[in-house]
Write an enzyme that holds these catalytic residues in place. Sequence first.
Site, PDB file in Angstrom:
ATOM      1  N   SER A 103      26.962  13.976  22.916  1.00  0.00           N
ATOM      2  CA  SER A 103      27.561  14.531  21.715  1.00  0.00           C
ATOM      3  C   SER A 103      28.648  15.549  22.089  1.00  0.00           C
ATOM      4  O   SER A 103      29.586  15.212  22.802  1.00  0.00           O
ATOM      5  CB  SER A 103      26.469  15.143  20.818  1.00  0.00           C
ATOM      6  OG  SER A 103      26.970  15.449  19.541  1.00  0.00           O
ATOM      7  N   GLU A 212      30.689   6.439  21.430  1.00  0.00           N
ATOM      8  CA  GLU A 212      29.658   6.464  20.386  1.00  0.00           C
ATOM      9  C   GLU A 212      30.017   7.553  19.396  1.00  0.00           C
ATOM     10  O   GLU A 212      30.839   8.421  19.680  1.00  0.00           O
ATOM     11  CB  GLU A 212      28.283   6.715  20.991  1.00  0.00           C
ATOM     12  CG  GLU A 212      28.123   8.043  21.722  1.00  0.00           C
ATOM     13  CD  GLU A 212      27.821   9.242  20.838  1.00  0.00           C
ATOM     14  OE1 GLU A 212      27.291   9.058  19.727  1.00  0.00           O
ATOM     15  OE2 GLU A 212      28.140  10.378  21.256  1.00  0.00           O
ATOM     16  N   HIS A 282      23.467   8.491  19.376  1.00  0.00           N
ATOM     17  CA  HIS A 282      22.482   9.297  18.650  1.00  0.00           C
ATOM     18  C   HIS A 282      21.382   8.374  18.119  1.00  0.00           C
ATOM     19  O   HIS A 282      21.175   8.233  16.909  1.00  0.00           O
ATOM     20  CB  HIS A 282      23.162  10.060  17.520  1.00  0.00           C
ATOM     21  CG  HIS A 282      24.047  11.172  18.004  1.00  0.00           C
ATOM     22  ND1 HIS A 282      25.259  10.940  18.634  1.00  0.00           N
ATOM     23  CD2 HIS A 282      23.909  12.514  17.955  1.00  0.00           C
ATOM     24  CE1 HIS A 282      25.814  12.101  18.941  1.00  0.00           C
ATOM     25  NE2 HIS A 282      25.015  13.061  18.545  1.00  0.00           N
TER      26      HIS A 282
END
Length: 309
Positions: A103, A212, A282
């Site tokens: 992230s 992602e 995630h």
Amino acid sequence: MSHIYIYSPSSAVRDKAAFRRGVKRLQALGHEVEIDEAALSSHLRFAGDDATRIAAIGRAAASGADVALISRGGYGLTRILPDLPYKALARAVERGTQFVGLSDFTALQCALLAKTGAVTWAGPALGEDFGAEAPDDIMEACFDDLVDGQGEGSGWQLPKKDLPCLPLAKGGEGAALHLRKSTLWGGNLSVLCSLVGTPWLPPIKGGALFLEDVNEHPYRIERQLTQLLRAGILDRQKVILLGSFNRFKTVPHDRGFKLQTVIDWLRTQTKTPVLTGLPFGHVPTKVLLPVGQDVELLVQGRDALIFWG
């Protein structure tokens, strides 16, 4: 048993229960867990002010731990990239500390790769993964491979829709792709886009770019991919690997515009093969990926394998 150092370089830890579960889970797996003194600090939305988080990153680098694991992602690292202790982080990597996260951690990973060439790992976070009510078995197995020094690669099965974008194997029997010595890099799409035009985006050519994101509507994903496309970044890669893009909601105004629409369009805009289904993002089931490591990619039919061992 491994020494794992937990620190918070981005957003504040709000879910203290998940934090505690994650620590207990790692301890139950036989690891020695050391918690940074500011891991639970809070300033606005951050895990402490900028100076506090920079110091925490420095302590993680000086910890001598086998693994430096983030508590969570969120936001905050791009604010402090000019002031990170890059030399200390690179020395820690040389001494054997594996920095792991995802992230917002993409910012630190890319910046460290750009500045020093040091390899870090895209992988789990403490709260979201080890602190889950039932941590994923595959995630834990991949993490075990990392701490045991046994991780050599990862594989997954491509969706059928990916096959037409692959070249045919010799003899024309099925789709195949074999890439040798490509630098694996990438991470969170939104964070990566925020680094375009800065000194902290690695100038990778001929790489394997994985991406992602979470809570981003498909049109925003397309807009960010378009930025990477127009900047020439996508065309300079040997392959684009798309992981999970989830937790978004389409609306009636979309009129059929969805994530697959974005992927289909992207494939018409670049000659770089775009493969999907990478088990990373995630989501509970995630592999660990060495950011900055030269890898080999082998695709035969729907079977895809990345090797770095």
